[in-house]
Design an enzyme around this catalytic site. Structure first.
Site, PDB file in Angstrom:
ATOM      1  N   TYR A 140       0.844  -1.209   0.000  1.00  0.00           N
ATOM      2  CA  TYR A 140       0.000   0.000   0.000  1.00  0.00           C
ATOM      3  C   TYR A 140       0.875   1.254   0.000  1.00  0.00           C
ATOM      4  O   TYR A 140       0.668   2.171  -0.807  1.00  0.00           O
ATOM      5  CB  TYR A 140      -0.929   0.014   1.220  1.00  0.00           C
ATOM      6  CG  TYR A 140      -1.561   1.372   1.462  1.00  0.00           C
ATOM      7  CD1 TYR A 140      -2.642   1.802   0.690  1.00  0.00           C
ATOM      8  CD2 TYR A 140      -1.051   2.245   2.428  1.00  0.00           C
ATOM      9  CE1 TYR A 140      -3.192   3.060   0.876  1.00  0.00           C
ATOM     10  CE2 TYR A 140      -1.596   3.498   2.623  1.00  0.00           C
ATOM     11  CZ  TYR A 140      -2.674   3.907   1.839  1.00  0.00           C
ATOM     12  OH  TYR A 140      -3.207   5.168   2.029  1.00  0.00           O
ATOM     13  N   LYS A 176       1.610   4.608  -2.792  1.00  0.00           N
ATOM     14  CA  LYS A 176       1.612   6.048  -2.513  1.00  0.00           C
ATOM     15  C   LYS A 176       2.958   6.674  -2.884  1.00  0.00           C
ATOM     16  O   LYS A 176       3.029   7.840  -3.269  1.00  0.00           O
ATOM     17  CB  LYS A 176       1.262   6.288  -1.050  1.00  0.00           C
ATOM     18  CG  LYS A 176      -0.153   5.787  -0.685  1.00  0.00           C
ATOM     19  CD  LYS A 176      -1.236   6.422  -1.545  1.00  0.00           C
ATOM     20  CE  LYS A 176      -2.634   6.118  -1.033  1.00  0.00           C
ATOM     21  NZ  LYS A 176      -3.678   6.812  -1.815  1.00  0.00           N
TER      22      LYS A 176
HETATM   23  N1  LIG Z   1      -7.658   7.216   6.412  1.00  0.00           N
HETATM   24  C1  LIG Z   1      -6.355   7.132   6.467  1.00  0.00           C
HETATM   25  O1  LIG Z   1      -5.778   6.758   7.508  1.00  0.00           O
HETATM   26  C2  LIG Z   1      -5.527   7.538   5.260  1.00  0.00           C
HETATM   27  C3  LIG Z   1      -4.219   7.976   5.482  1.00  0.00           C
HETATM   28  C4  LIG Z   1      -3.448   8.357   4.391  1.00  0.00           C
HETATM   29  C5  LIG Z   1      -3.994   8.329   3.113  1.00  0.00           C
HETATM   30  N2  LIG Z   1      -5.274   7.892   2.930  1.00  0.00           N
HETATM   31  C6  LIG Z   1      -5.797   7.903   1.551  1.00  0.00           C
HETATM   32  O2  LIG Z   1      -6.884   8.800   1.501  1.00  0.00           O
HETATM   33  C7  LIG Z   1      -7.721   8.452   0.395  1.00  0.00           C
HETATM   34  C8  LIG Z   1      -9.163   8.471   0.854  1.00  0.00           C
HETATM   35  O3  LIG Z   1      -9.362   7.441   1.803  1.00  0.00           O
HETATM   36  P1  LIG Z   1     -10.294   7.618   3.077  1.00  0.00           P
HETATM   37  O4  LIG Z   1      -9.416   7.551   4.250  1.00  0.00           O
HETATM   38  O5  LIG Z   1     -11.191   8.767   2.913  1.00  0.00           O
HETATM   39  O6  LIG Z   1     -11.091   6.218   3.011  1.00  0.00           O
HETATM   40  P2  LIG Z   1     -12.625   5.894   2.741  1.00  0.00           P
HETATM   41  O7  LIG Z   1     -12.684   4.404   2.603  1.00  0.00           O
HETATM   42  O8  LIG Z   1     -13.478   6.534   3.769  1.00  0.00           O
HETATM   43  O9  LIG Z   1     -12.936   6.564   1.332  1.00  0.00           O
HETATM   44  C9  LIG Z   1     -12.406   6.060   0.135  1.00  0.00           C
HETATM   45  C10 LIG Z   1     -13.473   6.149  -0.948  1.00  0.00           C
HETATM   46  O10 LIG Z   1     -12.881   5.690  -2.186  1.00  0.00           O
HETATM   47  C11 LIG Z   1     -13.831   4.879  -2.855  1.00  0.00           C
HETATM   48  N3  LIG Z   1     -13.137   3.946  -3.739  1.00  0.00           N
HETATM   49  C12 LIG Z   1     -12.400   2.860  -3.387  1.00  0.00           C
HETATM   50  N4  LIG Z   1     -11.971   2.225  -4.493  1.00  0.00           N
HETATM   51  C13 LIG Z   1     -12.438   2.921  -5.561  1.00  0.00           C
HETATM   52  C14 LIG Z   1     -12.339   2.769  -6.968  1.00  0.00           C
HETATM   53  N5  LIG Z   1     -11.676   1.714  -7.503  1.00  0.00           N
HETATM   54  N6  LIG Z   1     -12.929   3.684  -7.759  1.00  0.00           N
HETATM   55  C15 LIG Z   1     -13.612   4.717  -7.228  1.00  0.00           C
HETATM   56  N7  LIG Z   1     -13.768   4.908  -5.913  1.00  0.00           N
HETATM   57  C16 LIG Z   1     -13.186   4.020  -5.088  1.00  0.00           C
HETATM   58  C17 LIG Z   1     -14.592   4.160  -1.734  1.00  0.00           C
HETATM   59  O11 LIG Z   1     -15.852   3.690  -2.197  1.00  0.00           O
HETATM   60  C18 LIG Z   1     -14.698   5.251  -0.687  1.00  0.00           C
HETATM   61  O12 LIG Z   1     -15.888   5.996  -0.827  1.00  0.00           O
HETATM   62  C19 LIG Z   1      -7.222   7.100  -0.100  1.00  0.00           C
HETATM   63  O13 LIG Z   1      -6.445   7.283  -1.263  1.00  0.00           O
HETATM   64  C20 LIG Z   1      -6.371   6.595   1.049  1.00  0.00           C
HETATM   65  O14 LIG Z   1      -5.365   5.720   0.604  1.00  0.00           O
HETATM   66  C21 LIG Z   1      -6.059   7.508   3.971  1.00  0.00           C
END
Ligand SMILES: NC(=O)c1ccc[n+]([C@@H]2O[C@H](COP(=O)([O-])OP(=O)(O)OC[C@H]3O[C@@H](n4cnc5c(N)ncnc54)[C@H](O)[C@@H]3O)[C@@H](O)[C@H]2O)c1
Length: 254
Positions: free
Chosen positions: A156, A160
């Protein structure tokens, strides 16, 4: 403050977590927002809430790992609003946390398909329109794990890392077209993401305390923290910033 009046903003993964807060923030600041997500129920809810609050939003269902679907998403946004000023490549997820040698090739390929190929496809299918209209801004959601990885989510985090490298290389390729490409590196937040990474709907108190103890500011990230950084990068105030990233991490990476 209406920093995005008359602007069209496409946010992927906007049905939940960071993407939801990003979409709402852009809408509050005057943008017409395309709420794009794999999940039609959640993205329909988010678009409806924005419209009910007096903003402008429409919902699109997309799998960002599928080129034909991403091409249709961008074309539909262009047909509806005439331009795409900002693309936020936010959709992403993590495989279940485990040691690298316990991760299958299928899990590895699947997370790269969404997190890395999805960003590539979003950029690929928006840039011709941005060049033609004379500029634009792309913000990619990477992760603090790209530069300060924790054990357990190595593939993962590598997705990134790919996003950060793509952000820098692409920034060079489009700089003279008045297009900026930047990234945001959030630290852990209690969004839907955590279920994929931990297998649990909510963090245990112990897990939350462990994560929090590594963050000098003393709390996890909130979606609003990420939305604030994204809108800054995409605003006129960010016009000279390109190929860079903002660590929204409460000091964890210091
Ligand atoms: N929450 C954390 O701890 C964290 C930390 C660093 C980075 N991120 C990144 O932030 C971004 C948003 O994640 P989040 O934390 O809001 O999680 P989340 O699961 O709440 O939201 C992610 C959204 O992306 C959608 N999604 C997943 N796969 C998809 C696809 N193939 N096509 C279209 N939509 C898709 C999901 O349906 C969901 O609504 C991601 O890229 C994640 O890697 C999250």
């Amino acid at each position: 403050m209406q920093r995005f009046e008359d602007k069209c903003v496409v946010v992927t993964g906007a049905g939940s977590g960071f993407g939801e807060a990003i979409a709402e923030r852009f809408a509050r600041e005057g943008a017409s927002v395309v709420v794009a997500d794999l999940n039609p129920e959640s993205s329909t809810r988010v678009a409806a809430e924005i419209n009910a609050a007096g903003g402008r939003a429409c919902q699109k269902t997309v799998d960002v790992s599928e080129e034909d679907q991403v091409a249709v998403l961008m074309q539909t946004a262009l047909d509806e609003y005439g331009r795409i000023d900002v693309l936020v490549n936010n959709a992403g997820y993590s495989h279940l946390s485990k040691l690298l040698w316990k991760i299958s090739v299928a899990e590895f390929d699947a997370v790269f398909a969404v997190n890395a190929r999805g960003v590539f496809l979003g950029c690929k299918h928006v840039i011709p329109a941005m060049i033609e209209q004379g500029g634009g801004s792309i913000v990619n959601i990477a992760s603090i794990g790209a530069i300060a990885p924790r054990p357990g989510v190595t593939p993962y985090n590598a997705t990134k890392g790919a996003v950060l490298t793509m952000t820098k290389g692409l920034a060079l390729e489009v700089a003279r077209h008045n297009i900026t490409v930047n990234a945001v590196n959030p630290v852990a937040a209690e969004t839907g993401f955590m279920k994929g990474a931990t297998g649990h709907d909510v963090l245990s108190d112990e897990m939350r305390a462990t994560l929090t103890s590594t963050i000098p500011r003393g709390r996890l990230a909130q979606p609003r923290d990420v939305a604030a950084a994204v809108t800054f990068l995409a605003s006129d105030d960010g016009e000279f910033l390109t190929g860079t990233s903002i660590n929204v991490d409460g000091g964890r990476s210091i």
